[in-house]
Motif scaffolding. Structure first.
Motif, PDB file in Angstrom:
ATOM      1  N   UNK A   1     -26.080  79.796 -19.448  1.00 11.97           N
ATOM      2  CA  UNK A   1     -26.212  80.963 -18.578  1.00 11.97           C
ATOM      3  C   UNK A   1     -25.139  81.977 -18.936  1.00 11.97           C
ATOM      4  N   UNK A   2     -25.206  83.129 -18.317  1.00 15.32           N
ATOM      5  CA  UNK A   2     -24.223  84.175 -18.601  1.00 15.32           C
ATOM      6  C   UNK A   2     -22.814  83.728 -18.221  1.00 15.32           C
ATOM      7  N   UNK A   3     -22.689  82.857 -17.213  1.00 12.63           N
ATOM      8  CA  UNK A   3     -21.382  82.373 -16.787  1.00 12.63           C
ATOM      9  C   UNK A   3     -20.671  81.595 -17.891  1.00 12.63           C
ATOM     10  N   UNK A   4     -21.447  81.001 -18.813  1.00 12.47           N
ATOM     11  CA  UNK A   4     -20.872  80.180 -19.879  1.00 12.47           C
ATOM     12  C   UNK A   4     -20.708  80.946 -21.189  1.00 12.47           C
ATOM     13  N   UNK A   5     -21.146  82.198 -21.218  1.00 13.29           N
ATOM     14  CA  UNK A   5     -21.177  82.943 -22.473  1.00 13.29           C
ATOM     15  C   UNK A   5     -19.784  83.180 -23.051  1.00 13.29           C
ATOM     16  N   UNK A   6     -18.846  83.631 -22.225  1.00  8.99           N
ATOM     17  CA  UNK A   6     -17.515  83.963 -22.750  1.00  8.99           C
ATOM     18  C   UNK A   6     -16.835  82.744 -23.363  1.00  8.99           C
ATOM     19  N   UNK A   7     -16.914  81.605 -22.678  1.00  9.38           N
ATOM     20  CA  UNK A   7     -16.297  80.377 -23.194  1.00  9.38           C
ATOM     21  C   UNK A   7     -16.958  79.957 -24.511  1.00  9.38           C
ATOM     22  N   UNK A   8     -18.285  80.037 -24.586  1.00  8.60           N
ATOM     23  CA  UNK A   8     -19.001  79.655 -25.803  1.00  8.60           C
ATOM     24  C   UNK A   8     -18.672  80.602 -26.952  1.00  8.60           C
ATOM     25  N   UNK A   9     -18.624  81.887 -26.669  1.00  4.39           N
ATOM     26  CA  UNK A   9     -18.317  82.906 -27.678  1.00  4.39           C
ATOM     27  C   UNK A   9     -16.916  82.660 -28.245  1.00  4.39           C
ATOM     28  N   UNK A  10     -15.956  82.439 -27.344  1.00  8.48           N
ATOM     29  CA  UNK A  10     -14.565  82.229 -27.759  1.00  8.48           C
ATOM     30  C   UNK A  10     -14.426  80.961 -28.600  1.00  8.48           C
TER      31      UNK A  10
END
Length: 584
Positions: free
Chosen positions: A174-183
């Motif tokens: 979900x969008x909530x997990x995007x930043x962590x996955x991207x990083x």
């Protein structure tokens, strides 16, 4: 044909290449780091040279040192194996500039397929189906979010543009997990491939990972050696491979074989390579191309009778492939289990250490590719693989029974391995039905059932050291074996001092010690610390990320409470058994 070849690798793949060199009558040259001074691959070669200290970026990855050894030894060619410099276009060009043959594809082909975004673009333009997503890198999380919202949707895979081997791969449900996955994907891309750029593509929830082995010579001949199924994975890294793929029928086999050869022709490929793809609901998508010999090439060798490493060497020497596509056929079924130094019950945590005793299985249809032996130390500096166990039989069911028998014969004492995991998984309905087994590999409760028993207390009595031993010595950086006879203390292999075997403290991830004491289950480097002293945390909250043996391991809170003590910081090192934090 070459007279002498340098093998720019270590462990089982170095020995695998040396075996074929011996059969071809070619002298072999090994390179080794200081901890690998007495490793089997260094002893196996006709000559061996020191290239630096333990860290790979100071030894096995230093192009100048590898080229210097090749010139000093008189090697006419270099085989890179897999990993390290195998898919490094700059290394391939450096070999060419030094007048040394690189046993692999042209540097331009490595460049083309080394960037996953460029490869996706090339394949799309060549008419090869690709997983829906971007063919351009995404510079920021915001850019990625916009593309996902407009064209892809969740769940989505975030991948390093230079990634491979499961590195630089994260999933955002979900969008909530995007930043962590991207990083995370960007960080691993920078660390392992010197390229932090990432791209996004649709995440297929339970695809089969099906790949095609190809061979291409410099005379315009391109063939495929059929497919392999590598769907059983942890953290997007393979655990079990087999050929042929259980979900592929003759019609689909012909289709994906054609995709593999067309992909190779699209980049002017030469050498052995693998076109990886995802199979979902009968649709096959190009994923990436590995421009090297694969870890799992052995299963293809057993079902086709083709020595892939031999063909790599012959192609590099300018020879033509000795067969056409119509000459190749599948015979029987082969399975490979990766025997890693890992504890599956602790979410596949790395488990480096010394091998106390070592007995390989044998018998009909059994092959072991190994770089280990009794006394060998599996170092946290490198990949956790000890060996590969490969079996062949007439069909999948018979091959499975043979693998279970062979795993039961394998004896590796002194450290934890994946043998119990493989035995358990091969005895499930999921495996028998030819499923991806993803539900099992991601089921922490099922994995915990595979926990190792605590070792018994060691005897206080020590064996008397042997008085005769062959030592590895170096003269001007070149390795020699010297036999010493007399009252000399025995040294353990790999330069370790002899030591009394004591039972290790048994720790589980996020537990151990006093109540609330968070103990490190492994040795490694602290990449991230997610909390501060005094912070309130819930049970299972992420405390730190530790990198060990090329894997990132999340360390979580064993209990809810306040972080009263915090003993780690980003960039620091931690040993197995160290206290990371105290939560009360």
């Amino acid at each position: 044909m070459f007279g002498k070849v340098l093998v720019a690798n270590r462990g089982e793949i170095a020995i695998r290449v040396m075996r074929t060199l011996e059969e071809l009558g070619i002298a072999s040259v090994a390179v080794y780091s200081e901890p690998d001074r007495d490793a089997p691959h260094a002893r196996r070669a006709d000559e061996a040279f020191l290239v630096g200290p333990g860290p790979a970026n100071e030894s096995y990855l230093v192009v100048e040192k590898i080229i210097e050894v090749a010139q000093k030894s008189g090697a006419e060619a270099i085989h890179p194996g897999y990993g390290f410099l195998a898919e490094n276009a700059a290394f391939a060009r450096a070999c060419e500039e030094a007048g040394i043959v690189f046993i692999g594809p042209p540097a331009d082909a490595i460049d083309a397929m080394g960037s996953k975004t460029k490869a996706r673009e090339l394949m799309r333009d060549a008419g090869v189906p690709i997983v829906p997503g971007t063919t351009e890198p995404q510079a920021t999380v915001e850019d990625a979010a916009k593309v996902i919202d407009e064209t892809i949707g969740y769940p989505v895979a975030i991948k390093a543009a230079g990634g491979g081997g499961g590195k630089g791969f994260r999933v955002a449900e979900s969008q909530d997990e995007l930043e962590k996955a991207f990083e995370g994907a960007s960080r691993e891309g920078e660390k392992f491939f010197s390229d932090p750029t990432v791209y996004v593509e649709r995440y297929l929830p339970d695809p089969r990972h099906v790949e095609v082995q190809v061979l291409a010579d410099s005379h315009g001949n391109v063939v495929h050696l059929f497919e392999r199924d590598c769907s059983v994975q942890r953290r997007h890294q393979k655990l079990i491979e087999e050929s042929p793929a259980p979900a592929v029928d003759p019609e689909l086999r012909e289709k994906i074989g054609k995709i593999g050869t067309e992909a190779a022709r699209a980049v002017g490929y030469r050498s052995a390579g693998t076109v990886e793809g995802l199979l979902q609901d009968g649709e096959y998508f190009f994923l990436e191309m590995n421009t090297r010999v694969q870890v799992e090439h052995c299963v293809t060798e057993l079902v086709t009778g083709v020595d892939i490493v031999r063909e790599q060497i012959r192609i590099a020497a300018g020879e033509e492939l000795p067969f056409k596509q119509e000459d190749l056929e599948l015979r029987g079924h082969a399975i490979e289990c990766r025997i890693n130094a890992e504890d599956a019950s602790k979410n596949f945590a790395p488990a480096p250490g010394s091998i106390a005793s070592y007995v390989e299985p044998s018998g009909p249809g059994v092959r072991v590719d190994s770089g280990a032996e009794e006394g060998y130390e599996v170092l946290p500096l490198y990949d956790p693989m000890i060996a590969k166990l490969i079996v062949w039989d007439v069909d999948r069911e018979a091959s499975t029974r043979r693998m279970i028998r062979a795993l039961g014969e394998y004896r590796i004492e002194g450290l934890k391995t994946l043998i119990p995991f493989h035995l358990a998984l091969l005895d499930t309905d999921q495996w028998r039905n030819g499923e991806t087994c993803r539900d099992l590999v991601e089921d922490k409760a099922w994995l915990k059932e595979l926990a190792f028993e605590k070792p018994p207390a060691a005897s206080e009595e020590e064996e008397e050291p042997k008085v005769e031993r062959t030592y590895a010595v170096e003269v001007s950086g070149k390795r020699f074996d010297v036999r010493v006879i007399g009252a000399a203390p025995a040294a353990a292999p790999n330069g370790a001092a002899p030591a009394r075997k004591a039972p290790k403290r048994e720790r589980s991830k996020g537990s151990g010690g006093a109540p609330g004491e968070l103990i490190s289950p492994l040795q490694g480097t602290v990449l991230k610390v997610e909390v501060e002293k005094g912070a309130q945390v819930e049970e299972g909250a992420l405390i730190a990320v530790i990198e060990a043996m090329k894997m990132e391991n999340e360390i979580t809170a064993p209990v809810a409470g306040t972080v009263e003590e915090l003993h780690v910081s980003p960039g620091g090192s931690v040993s197995s058994g160290d206290t990371i934090a105290v939560i009360k």
